[in-house]
Design an enzyme around this catalytic site. Structure first.
Site, PDB file in Angstrom:
ATOM      1  N   THR A 186     -21.919 -20.048  25.865  1.00  0.00           N
ATOM      2  CA  THR A 186     -20.654 -19.733  25.196  1.00  0.00           C
ATOM      3  C   THR A 186     -19.891 -21.040  24.988  1.00  0.00           C
ATOM      4  O   THR A 186     -20.178 -22.042  25.646  1.00  0.00           O
ATOM      5  CB  THR A 186     -19.795 -18.800  26.072  1.00  0.00           C
ATOM      6  N   GLU A 331     -22.188 -13.101  23.946  1.00  0.00           N
ATOM      7  CA  GLU A 331     -22.620 -12.170  25.003  1.00  0.00           C
ATOM      8  C   GLU A 331     -23.142 -10.854  24.444  1.00  0.00           C
ATOM      9  O   GLU A 331     -23.730 -10.066  25.169  1.00  0.00           O
ATOM     10  CB  GLU A 331     -21.444 -11.865  25.949  1.00  0.00           C
ATOM     11  N   LYS A 445       3.511 -13.590  23.630  1.00  0.00           N
ATOM     12  CA  LYS A 445       4.271 -12.586  24.389  1.00  0.00           C
ATOM     13  C   LYS A 445       5.752 -12.859  24.185  1.00  0.00           C
ATOM     14  O   LYS A 445       6.296 -13.817  24.714  1.00  0.00           O
ATOM     15  CB  LYS A 445       3.876 -12.633  25.847  1.00  0.00           C
ATOM     16  N   TRP A 450       3.937  -7.853  22.327  1.00  0.00           N
ATOM     17  CA  TRP A 450       2.882  -8.764  21.921  1.00  0.00           C
ATOM     18  C   TRP A 450       2.905  -8.995  20.409  1.00  0.00           C
ATOM     19  O   TRP A 450       3.017  -8.039  19.641  1.00  0.00           O
ATOM     20  CB  TRP A 450       1.506  -8.220  22.314  1.00  0.00           C
TER      21      TRP A 450
HETATM   22  P1  AMP Z   1     -18.375 -16.474  20.192  1.00  0.00           P
HETATM   23  O1  AMP Z   1     -19.021 -15.969  21.417  1.00  0.00           O
HETATM   24  O2  AMP Z   1     -18.225 -17.958  20.151  1.00  0.00           O
HETATM   25  O3  AMP Z   1     -19.043 -15.917  18.974  1.00  0.00           O
HETATM   26  O4  AMP Z   1     -16.877 -15.928  20.163  1.00  0.00           O
HETATM   27  C1  AMP Z   1     -16.624 -14.561  20.235  1.00  0.00           C
HETATM   28  C2  AMP Z   1     -15.184 -14.300  19.909  1.00  0.00           C
HETATM   29  O5  AMP Z   1     -14.876 -14.661  18.575  1.00  0.00           O
HETATM   30  C3  AMP Z   1     -14.800 -12.850  20.008  1.00  0.00           C
HETATM   31  O6  AMP Z   1     -14.591 -12.422  21.328  1.00  0.00           O
HETATM   32  C4  AMP Z   1     -13.540 -12.815  19.157  1.00  0.00           C
HETATM   33  O7  AMP Z   1     -12.417 -13.272  19.876  1.00  0.00           O
HETATM   34  C5  AMP Z   1     -13.850 -13.819  18.068  1.00  0.00           C
HETATM   35  N1  AMP Z   1     -14.313 -13.110  16.866  1.00  0.00           N
HETATM   36  C6  AMP Z   1     -15.574 -12.935  16.443  1.00  0.00           C
HETATM   37  N2  AMP Z   1     -15.594 -12.267  15.281  1.00  0.00           N
HETATM   38  C7  AMP Z   1     -14.319 -11.973  14.965  1.00  0.00           C
HETATM   39  C8  AMP Z   1     -13.677 -11.271  13.886  1.00  0.00           C
HETATM   40  N3  AMP Z   1     -14.368 -10.745  12.874  1.00  0.00           N
HETATM   41  N4  AMP Z   1     -12.335 -11.190  13.916  1.00  0.00           N
HETATM   42  C9  AMP Z   1     -11.601 -11.722  14.921  1.00  0.00           C
HETATM   43  N5  AMP Z   1     -12.150 -12.390  15.953  1.00  0.00           N
HETATM   44  C10 AMP Z   1     -13.498 -12.522  15.981  1.00  0.00           C
END
Ligand code: AMP
Length: 552
Positions: A186, A331, A445, A450
């Site tokens: 990650t 994940e 916040k 929120w």
């Molecule tokens: P990653 O593991 O680097 O792909 O990051 C995952 C995170 O990216 C998610 O938990 C979200 O916070 C954000 N994310 C992924 N897709 C979207 C989406 N379509 N809209 C808003 N946030 C997103």
């Protein structure tokens, strides 16, 4: 009583076997990292060369469970290493070249990578980290001898020499379907990066789920271009989906700018593609400036961060291309929800459909999700009540590699209810469409309520003269936090504070209106192309809002 069906372990080697057996001449076109020209291969050739990789790995002493890493663009060679390693039970670890060299070295050490395959573009990174990785037994440049980069590292060999002379047949599979297949860390915006360890079974099930009709819905007549990198959660499953269905693959290599993406789309007649919003901002700007339009493109998957309304409208209204908004995370392999509409939406007007498409979408079979409050109580599906978004399914992590971030004595990263906490805050509406309102750590916040930074950003990015927009919370003596709008103007434009706030008027709740606006030359992006809020918070940590001064 057990059923009486055949035992056919779900291992990913069967995916490429299937493509070789049924679509051997279906093309895989790559924009060469060395020359920038398009080169042509096919599933049959990639299968044979992947077998050579397997034999070369075995000769180097790579055993089942060993980690074999790549630092590479989307190319046919990357695909060969991918299947060549996974096929013999080794774990293919995709390193993200957009991280800082020290972070890459930390991750490669943590993963105990044995061999690292890299594209020549990344030779400077390799030169910077090689001395810090004593356990790496060999560096393989994904090129031929002629293009071998001049880096001073031990055990360097060109890929073409690495596989040369090896047999084009090798035994694949034959192990438990729960065997580890891939490793992807990650981004580590909070604490050290954590390794997500995909299994063969989770990859196969996830790819089947991702290619249902109401998800990607790709088929043998499609030409699929994964712009999302293979080092970003399996290129959102496309590395498995395309060979499963026999789609032609277009691999963009190192060139992800608007003109190159457009050239790939047109010259290869791409019908389906996927990337984060920043890539699309580049392509759309290029199309507008040059009065061009995509002529074969039918569907684009946009995810990784929220689809800005302006991008959605440009594709759907100006070019007639269907946008599929996707949400997920490393994940989750990574697909979580997809924004395909339901009969209720199709029966409604265009504006209702656009509003629905801006939501992150609904879960395909294999993903369960729920929104809960801090005590774990379910929130109603009313499209308004938001809370922590939890998920469960066969392609969702239960633990991180080496039990990093464990939440229970079994080393798992799960909530007591057995679900994984995504760290996102969301609503679910009556029809099951989920909408992210923020990252738990990015929500602003204000006075006990929120404010969604993402909602304001998505609207602000559509204002005239705006190239990119970010919103962060700034400490406020009365309200706790208030939003600050940070704008990266388009070249030559200088939108004013008043114009920008006027643009937001009526589009967001009045109390969400940012307390101030600042223009910056560039909004920093993280390693996966998303806005780097951590860096912005650092830059503006001492920023005083005019309203804060007044309240003091
Ligand atoms: P990653 O593991 O680097 O792909 O990051 C995952 C995170 O990216 C998610 O938990 C979200 O916070 C954000 N994310 C992924 N897709 C979207 C989406 N379509 N809209 C808003 N946030 C997103």
């Amino acid at each position: 009583m057990f059923g009486l069906m055949q035992d056919w372990p779900l291992t990913v080697d069967k995916v490429l076997d299937h493509a070789k057996q049924n679509f051997p001449r279906r093309e895989i076109v790559t924009r060469s990292v060395e020359t920038g020209a398009l080169s042509r291969s096919n599933y049959g050739t990639v299968w044979r060369r992947a077998k050579q990789v397997s034999n070369a790995l075995r000769e180097r002493g790579v055993r089942p469970g060993d980690r074999v890493a790549t630092l590479a663009w989307n190319t046919e060679r990357h695909l060969e290493v991918w299947y060549g390693a996974m096929g013999i039970g080794a774990v293919l670890h995709t390193l993200n070249p957009r991280l800082f060299p020290d972070q890459i070295a930390w991750i490669a050490n943590h993963a105990e990578d044995k061999l690292i395959f890299f594209d020549i573009t990344f030779a400077p990174i390799v030169a910077a980290i090689a001395a810090k990785l004593p356990q790496v037994e060999g560096w393989i440049a994904l090129t031929d001898r002629e293009h071998l980069p001049a880096v001073e590292i031990p055990n360097l060999i060109a890929y073409e020499d690495f596989i040369a002379g090896h047999a084009q047949e090798a035994a694949w599979g034959g192990f438990d379907e729960n065997t580890a297949a891939g490793l992807c860390y990650t981004s580590g915006t909070t604490g050290d990066p954590k390794g997500v360890l995909y299994s063969h079974r989770s990859n196969v099930l996830h790819a089947l789920a991702a290619n249902q009709t109401d998800v990607f819905g790709a088929g043998a007549s499609d030409v699929v271009m994964p712009i999302v990198p293979m080092f970003h959660a399996n290129a959102w499953a496309i590395s498995f989906v395309a060979p499963m269905c026999g789609a032609k693959l277009v691999m963009p290599g190192a060139k992800l700018d608007g003109p190159s993406v457009y050239e790939n789309l047109e010259s290869e007649k791409v019908t389906f593609t996927a990337a984060v919003p920043t890539v699309w901002l580049g392509l759309l700007a290029f199309l507008r400036e040059n009065k061009l339009r995509p002529t074969t493109l039918k569907r684009v998957v946009i995810g990784g961060s929220a689809v800005p309304e302006a991008v959605l409208r440009a594709f759907e209204e100006d070019y007639g291309v269907e946008v599929i908004h996707g949400w997920g995370m490393t994940e989750m392999s990574p697909m979580g929800t997809l924004g395909k509409l339901l009969p209720e939406h199709y029966a409604a007007d265009h504006e209702t459909q656009i509003k629905a498409k801006l939501k992150q979408g609904r879960v395909p079979f294999t993903v369960e999700m729920k929104v809960v409050d801090d005590e774990g109580n379910l929130k109603p599906h009313d499209g308004k009540s938001f809370g922590r978004l939890l998920v469960r399914g066969p392609a969702i992590a239960r633990a991180y590699f080496k039990s990093a971030g464990a939440k229970n004595e079994k080393g798992e990263c799960l909530e007591p209810c057995g679900f994984f906490d995504t760290g996102d805050v969301a609503t679910i509406d009556e029809l099951g469409l989920m909408q992210i309102t923020d990252r738990a750590k990015d929500v602003i916040k204000s006075g006990g309520e929120w404010i969604s930074s993402i909602d304001i950003e998505n609207i602000a990015v559509g204002a005239p003269g705006v190239a990119n927009a970010a919103v962060i919370g700034i400490a406020h003596p009365k309200w706790d936090e208030r939003p600050l709008l940070i704008i990266e103007p388009q070249p030559g434009a200088s939108p004013t504070r008043e114009q920008l706030l006027k643009f937001l008027e009526g589009k967001i709740a009045k109390w969400w209106t940012p307390d101030d606006v600042v223009l910056v030359e560039k909004i920093p992006l993280g390693a996966t192309g998303k806005i780097n809020k951590l860096a912005l918070r650092e830059t503006f940590k001492d920023y005083k809002l005019p309203t804060a001064q007044a309240a003091e």
